[in-house]
Design a protein around this motif. Structure first.
Motif, PDB file in Angstrom:
ATOM      1  N   SER A  11       0.772  -1.256   0.000  1.00  0.00           N
ATOM      2  CA  SER A  11       0.000   0.000   0.000  1.00  0.00           C
ATOM      3  C   SER A  11       0.800   1.300   0.000  1.00  0.00           C
ATOM      4  O   SER A  11       0.646   2.132  -0.872  1.00  0.00           O
ATOM      5  N   HIS A  68       0.624  -5.316 -11.462  1.00  0.00           N
ATOM      6  CA  HIS A  68      -0.578  -4.515 -11.700  1.00  0.00           C
ATOM      7  C   HIS A  68      -0.263  -3.053 -11.451  1.00  0.00           C
ATOM      8  O   HIS A  68       0.799  -2.717 -10.930  1.00  0.00           O
ATOM      9  N   ASP A  72       1.572   1.232  -5.233  1.00  0.00           N
ATOM     10  CA  ASP A  72       2.640   0.599  -4.461  1.00  0.00           C
ATOM     11  C   ASP A  72       3.463  -0.391  -5.284  1.00  0.00           C
ATOM     12  O   ASP A  72       4.475  -0.895  -4.810  1.00  0.00           O
ATOM     13  N   HIS A  73       3.031  -0.649  -6.539  1.00  0.00           N
ATOM     14  CA  HIS A  73       3.788  -1.566  -7.382  1.00  0.00           C
ATOM     15  C   HIS A  73       4.480  -0.860  -8.547  1.00  0.00           C
ATOM     16  O   HIS A  73       5.187  -1.491  -9.329  1.00  0.00           O
ATOM     17  N   ASP A 174      -0.568  -8.739  -6.063  1.00  0.00           N
ATOM     18  CA  ASP A 174      -1.668  -8.668  -5.096  1.00  0.00           C
ATOM     19  C   ASP A 174      -2.764  -9.635  -5.519  1.00  0.00           C
ATOM     20  O   ASP A 174      -3.219  -9.610  -6.656  1.00  0.00           O
ATOM     21  N   HIS A 232      -6.790  -8.761  -1.315  1.00  0.00           N
ATOM     22  CA  HIS A 232      -5.560  -9.256  -0.695  1.00  0.00           C
ATOM     23  C   HIS A 232      -5.800 -10.558   0.057  1.00  0.00           C
ATOM     24  O   HIS A 232      -6.922 -10.849   0.461  1.00  0.00           O
ATOM     25  N   HIS A 254       4.050  -8.313   1.164  1.00  0.00           N
ATOM     26  CA  HIS A 254       3.007  -7.277   1.126  1.00  0.00           C
ATOM     27  C   HIS A 254       2.518  -7.003   2.550  1.00  0.00           C
ATOM     28  O   HIS A 254       1.326  -6.971   2.839  1.00  0.00           O
TER      29      HIS A 254
HETATM   30 ZN   LIG Z   1      -0.204  -3.779  -3.382  1.00  0.00          ZN
END
Ligand SMILES: [Zn+2]
Ligand SMILES: [Zn+2]
Lengths: 295, 285
Positions: A11, A68, A72-73, A174, A232, A254
């Protein structure tokens, strides 16, 4: 093949004394094939420290695979320093977003708008290429092969399996394990369950027998009910998944941004106590920044 | 807005009355998409009860655009693969396309109108996401889609006059809404707004439709719609509106930085937007 975690947080980056041992950077995993080919899974803020390390081995030929498009990625991508150095090449791979109609180039373009970031793509001196992948399309990277699988998240999320000379690993990005959206007495319950089972079987097949399974384990089983549908997974769900597919090592990642190192270890201790002894010789690990694994 | 003659008032009233009711399923989809906590199964139930929407969703989900490895045969299965969010977006688009009439007596190209509306809706949503983030994206999409619906009402119920307005606009290179004003005595913004009101859309959206050819654009959504209209025209999908035919277009709101070309560049690859609209319009056929 070997891999190293550069970011394990979900996140939002969460630096500070309470997360110093496991690390506060968001998702980024460096993978090296036997021949030394560089594969990077996700471009969270962890990619910045990786970029610094790569400066010692110029020119860099990086193959980035994005699971994705959530921040956060991807939010470390503009700070991937090799992008600015001539002679480097960077290939960015990822899914197509059917809702917006965007290909993977968008995850970069959206961040390089001049009001938000001072450098334009034209000013990045590396050779940059974008490869929008279709579902299940394998990509050869030297002696390794990377294959995507469509998983379950609010946006299209690709899990990636990487194979190299008989060794294999899988990263979920995720992912929330499939669940039945109907109540048991609804007419559609059985049909939906059959559909999930079928999809689950195909996802399991993609993970089957890996040496290392890296899984979104954001929540505890107690936290999960109020987060259902957010996309998640849980620690317990990750263990169930690893056992189902016969993985040898499970890496939980994560981590929740609000979970301190002490809390994370307490959660993990409770998990292991409930699941010990683990069948099939499965070994479970908490991912931390800097953890390096040789397969 | 000047006062309409009693006779025109009566004709417009009966035209708006004669348009089909806004389908219940579409209303429900809209309600559900506004509710962040909506249960997936409720949404599926609404979609499945409407065979037309169901068929369209399945058609597009199985198109090359998605290139899924398996053939999707039910809405439930589409949810398993694509998730409920993606489905929500599709259902919203198709349920709205579903209310368009197939043909009319005015020689008005409905297919071109449909693609134009989809392009406008898509551009409006992207503009709001970039320049007016407080606007709900579904509201932006639906208002973009219905912006020119007044033209459809004219084409259905005043085909001869609307046809003359189309010709006038074409011959003298004037904006269509000015030509409508000259021939009919009012334009499609008024009828479109009345229809949206009858369909019980929120006042904020009705006002956007009523004022979409200016002279003022008081809200962030109205500003985005105006710019989306200009961009759609530039892309060749203006459903014959010719809004900037005589260069009398109002300036862009400051939020867009004053340069339409720059705004278009920021939208990225516009061929994708058109491709998506064509894809959707074909599934709608
Ligand atoms: Zn994430
Ligand atoms: Zn995510």
């Amino acid at each position: 093949m070997k891999f190293k975690f550069w970011g394990v947080r979900g996140s939002i980056p969460s630096p500070g004394p309470k997360t110093a041992r496991y690390g506060g950077n968001t998702t980024c995993i460096e993978v090296r094939s036997d021949a030394g080919k560089l594969i990077i899974l996700d471009g969270g803020t962890g990619i910045f420290a990786l970029a610094q390390a790569l400066l010692r081995e110029l020119p860099v030929e990086a193959n980035i695979f994005i699971t994705h498009s959530h921040w956060d990625h991807i939010q470390g991508l503009p700070f991937f320093i090799p992008l600015f150095i001539p002679g480097n090449s960077v290939r960015l791979h990822g899914a197509f977003d059917p809702v917006s109609g965007n290909g993977i180039e968008k995850v970069m373009a959206v961040q390089l708008q001049y009001s938000y970031f001072p450098v334009r793509e034209a000013e990045m001196k590396a050779a940059i290429e974008y490869e929008t992948l279709s579902i299940g399309q394998p990509v050869e990277v030297g002696d390794a092969v990377v294959t995507n699988t469509l998983l379950n998240h609010p946006v299209i999320d690709f899990g990636y399996r990487i194979e190299c000379n008989g060794k294999s690993m899988f990263f979920t990005g995720d992912h929330e394990p499939y669940y039945n959206i109907y109540d048991p007495d609804d007419a559609d319950y059985a049909e939906y369950q059959a559909l999930i089972d079928e999809k689950q079987a195909s996802v399991d097949a993609a993970m089957r027998g890996v040496d290392a399974l890296i899984v979104d384990s954001s929540y505890t089983r107690e936290e999960y009910p109020s987060k259902k549908g957010w996309g998640h997974g849980t620690f317990d769900g990750a263990i169930a998944m690893a056992l189902r597919v016969g993985a040898k090592h499970l890496y939980c990642t994560h981590h929740e941004p609000t979970r301190s190192d002490d809390e994370l270890e307490a959660v993990f201790a409770d998990l292991m106590q409930r699941h010990t002894p683990l069948p099939q010789g499965l070994q479970v690990h908490l991912a931390y920044e800097g953890l390096e694994v040789v397969l | 807005m000047q006062k309409l003659s009693a006779e025109l008032e009566k004709r417009l009233g009966s035209a708006v009355e004669s348009m089909p009711a806004f389908p219940k399923s579409v209303q429900r989809v809209l309600e559900l998409t506004r509710d962040i906590n909506c249960r997936p199964k409720d949404l599926i139930e609404v979609i499945e009860k409407d065979p037309v929407i169901t068929i369209k969703v399945l058609k597009v989900v199985n198109s090359a655009y998605y290139s899924l490895p398996n053939k999707i045969t039910s809405i439930n299965q589409a949810v398993v693969y694509l998730g409920v969010n993606t489905l929500k977006n599709l259902a919203l688009s198709f349920s709205t396309i579903g209310i368009l009439p197939r043909q009319n007596g005015a020689g008005f190209d409905i297919q071109h109108y449909l693609v134009s509306s989809l392009v406008t809706a898509n551009v409006t949503r992207s503009l709001c996401a970039k320049f007016a983030m407080d606007v709900d994206q579904n509201d932006a999409y639906i208002t973009g889609l219905l912006l020119d619906f007044g033209k459809v009402v004219f084409a259905q119920f005043m085909p001869d006059e609307f046809n003359r307005a189309l010709k006038l606009s074409e011959e003298y290179n004037m904006p269509l809404h000015k030509a409508e004003e000259a021939v009919i005595g009012t334009d499609h913004t008024l009828v479109g707004a009345r229809l949206a009101k009858r369909w019980q859309f929120p006042n904020s959206l009705v006002n956007c439709i009523a004022g979409h050819h200016g002279p003022e654009y008081p809200t962030p959504l109205a500003q985005c719609l105006h710019v989306a209209d200009l961009i759609a025209e530039r892309l060749g999908y203006d459903s014959k509106g010719k809004i900037s035919a005589r260069g009398e277009v109002e300036a862009l709101h400051v939020r867009f930085g004053g340069d339409l070309d720059k705004v278009i560049r920021e939208l990225g690859d516009t061929t994708k937007i058109i491709e998506e609209a064509l894809q959707f319009s074909q599934a709608g056929a």
